[in-house]
Design a protein around this motif. Sequence first.
Motif, short mmCIF file in Angstrom:
data_model
loop_
_atom_site.label_atom_id
_atom_site.label_comp_id
_atom_site.label_asym_id
_atom_site.label_seq_id
_atom_site.Cartn_x
_atom_site.Cartn_y
_atom_site.Cartn_z
N THR A 291 65.09 45.04 45.72
CA THR A 291 66.46 45.48 45.41
C THR A 291 67.31 44.29 44.97
O THR A 291 68.07 44.39 43.99
CB THR A 291 67.08 46.14 46.65
N PHE A 292 67.18 43.16 45.67
CA PHE A 292 67.93 41.96 45.29
C PHE A 292 67.54 41.50 43.88
O PHE A 292 68.39 41.12 43.07
CB PHE A 292 67.65 40.83 46.29
N GLN A 293 66.25 41.54 43.58
CA GLN A 293 65.79 41.06 42.28
C GLN A 293 66.23 42.00 41.16
O GLN A 293 66.55 41.56 40.06
CB GLN A 293 64.27 40.90 42.30
N ALA A 294 66.24 43.32 41.44
CA ALA A 294 66.74 44.27 40.44
C ALA A 294 68.22 44.02 40.17
O ALA A 294 68.67 44.04 39.02
CB ALA A 294 66.52 45.70 40.94
N ARG A 295 68.96 43.77 41.23
CA ARG A 295 70.39 43.49 41.06
C ARG A 295 70.60 42.19 40.28
O ARG A 295 71.51 42.08 39.45
CB ARG A 295 71.05 43.39 42.44
N ALA B 98 61.32 49.48 44.73
CA ALA B 98 62.08 49.42 45.99
C ALA B 98 62.22 50.82 46.59
O ALA B 98 62.07 51.00 47.81
CB ALA B 98 63.45 48.80 45.75
N THR B 99 62.50 51.81 45.74
CA THR B 99 62.65 53.18 46.25
C THR B 99 61.36 53.67 46.89
O THR B 99 61.36 54.25 47.98
CB THR B 99 63.04 54.13 45.10
N VAL B 100 60.24 53.41 46.21
CA VAL B 100 58.94 53.84 46.76
C VAL B 100 58.67 53.13 48.09
O VAL B 100 58.22 53.75 49.06
CB VAL B 100 57.82 53.55 45.74
N LEU B 101 58.96 51.82 48.14
CA LEU B 101 58.71 51.07 49.37
C LEU B 101 59.60 51.53 50.51
O LEU B 101 59.17 51.58 51.67
CB LEU B 101 58.93 49.57 49.10
N TYR B 102 60.86 51.87 50.22
CA TYR B 102 61.74 52.41 51.26
C TYR B 102 61.15 53.69 51.84
O TYR B 102 61.16 53.90 53.07
CB TYR B 102 63.13 52.69 50.69
N PRO C 181 70.07 32.75 42.99
CA PRO C 181 69.55 32.36 44.31
C PRO C 181 68.18 32.97 44.56
O PRO C 181 67.82 33.99 43.97
CB PRO C 181 70.59 32.95 45.27
N ASP C 182 67.42 32.32 45.40
CA ASP C 182 66.11 32.84 45.79
C ASP C 182 66.33 34.08 46.66
O ASP C 182 66.93 33.99 47.73
CB ASP C 182 65.36 31.76 46.58
N PRO C 183 65.86 35.25 46.23
CA PRO C 183 66.11 36.48 47.00
C PRO C 183 65.56 36.40 48.42
O PRO C 183 66.18 36.92 49.35
CB PRO C 183 65.39 37.57 46.18
N ALA C 184 64.39 35.79 48.60
CA ALA C 184 63.81 35.70 49.94
C ALA C 184 64.69 34.87 50.87
O ALA C 184 64.91 35.23 52.03
CB ALA C 184 62.40 35.10 49.86
N ARG D 193 66.50 45.21 31.18
CA ARG D 193 66.69 46.59 31.64
C ARG D 193 65.40 47.14 32.24
O ARG D 193 65.40 47.81 33.28
CB ARG D 193 67.14 47.48 30.47
N SER D 194 64.28 46.86 31.57
CA SER D 194 62.98 47.33 32.07
C SER D 194 62.66 46.72 33.42
O SER D 194 62.19 47.39 34.34
CB SER D 194 61.89 46.99 31.06
N GLU D 195 62.94 45.39 33.56
CA GLU D 195 62.67 44.72 34.83
C GLU D 195 63.52 45.30 35.95
O GLU D 195 63.02 45.57 37.05
CB GLU D 195 62.96 43.22 34.69
N ALA D 196 64.81 45.53 35.69
CA ALA D 196 65.70 46.08 36.73
C ALA D 196 65.25 47.48 37.12
O ALA D 196 65.18 47.82 38.31
CB ALA D 196 67.14 46.10 36.23
N ASP D 197 64.92 48.32 36.13
CA ASP D 197 64.49 49.69 36.43
C ASP D 197 63.19 49.69 37.21
O ASP D 197 63.01 50.47 38.15
CB ASP D 197 64.32 50.49 35.13
N SER D 198 62.26 48.81 36.80
CA SER D 198 60.96 48.76 37.47
C SER D 198 61.11 48.34 38.92
O SER D 198 60.52 48.93 39.82
CB SER D 198 60.04 47.80 36.73
#
Length: 224
Positions: free
Chosen positions: A165-169, A203-207, A26-29, A193-198
Amino acid sequence: MVRRSLPAILIAAAVLATPGGSPAQPDPAVELARSLYEKGQRQYDLGHFADARQLFESAYQAKAAPALLFNIAQCHRKLGDLRSAASLYRSFLRTDPGNGGASLARDLLQQVEEELQRDTSARPAPPQALPTATPIPQVAARVRWPAMVAGGTAGTLLAVAVVETFQARSATNQLAQLHQQGTVSPADDARLRSEADSRRSRATVLYVISAVAAAAGVGLWLAF
């Protein structure tokens, strides 16, 4: 007078469908906007119009569905902010004139404009002996604009962080599915794996930045 009534929640429902989207990806947005919209719908039904307005605004930031402008206008009208309601009804009619709720929006806009006209006519003229009384609200608005900018920045960053976060998941789920099917290559495994970690890191930085901006906005608001 408005000849009919229609809950705001009925107008935006079809707009947030994912066109041609795959259930697995699904489109995360759209997913974020739909989630915020549904929460706003519940708050609107409960009569919590301030909370509903905030959720509808966040949904619009995630996915600029024009019909959400109508929902936000409805909340402003229910809260008594007729000027904001009129502005948003106009935006809705300008961006989506063919919407099925356009006729209702025009009726409501006419009603709001008539009420504003009556309020303007009934409001007494300011005393001529106090010429300096009028600019005071304008000064307060100018002083507080940094707080409003900080608050808007915090909301935008929060929305982007949720999308990340949605895209990492999504990347993690895709990797898990490939492993279950036994078709994942080392290159795909490393890439996902690299994409999810990145994305999780972003997301953490933005939060964190969003929380700092929100705190700064509250501090600036209270300071003035």
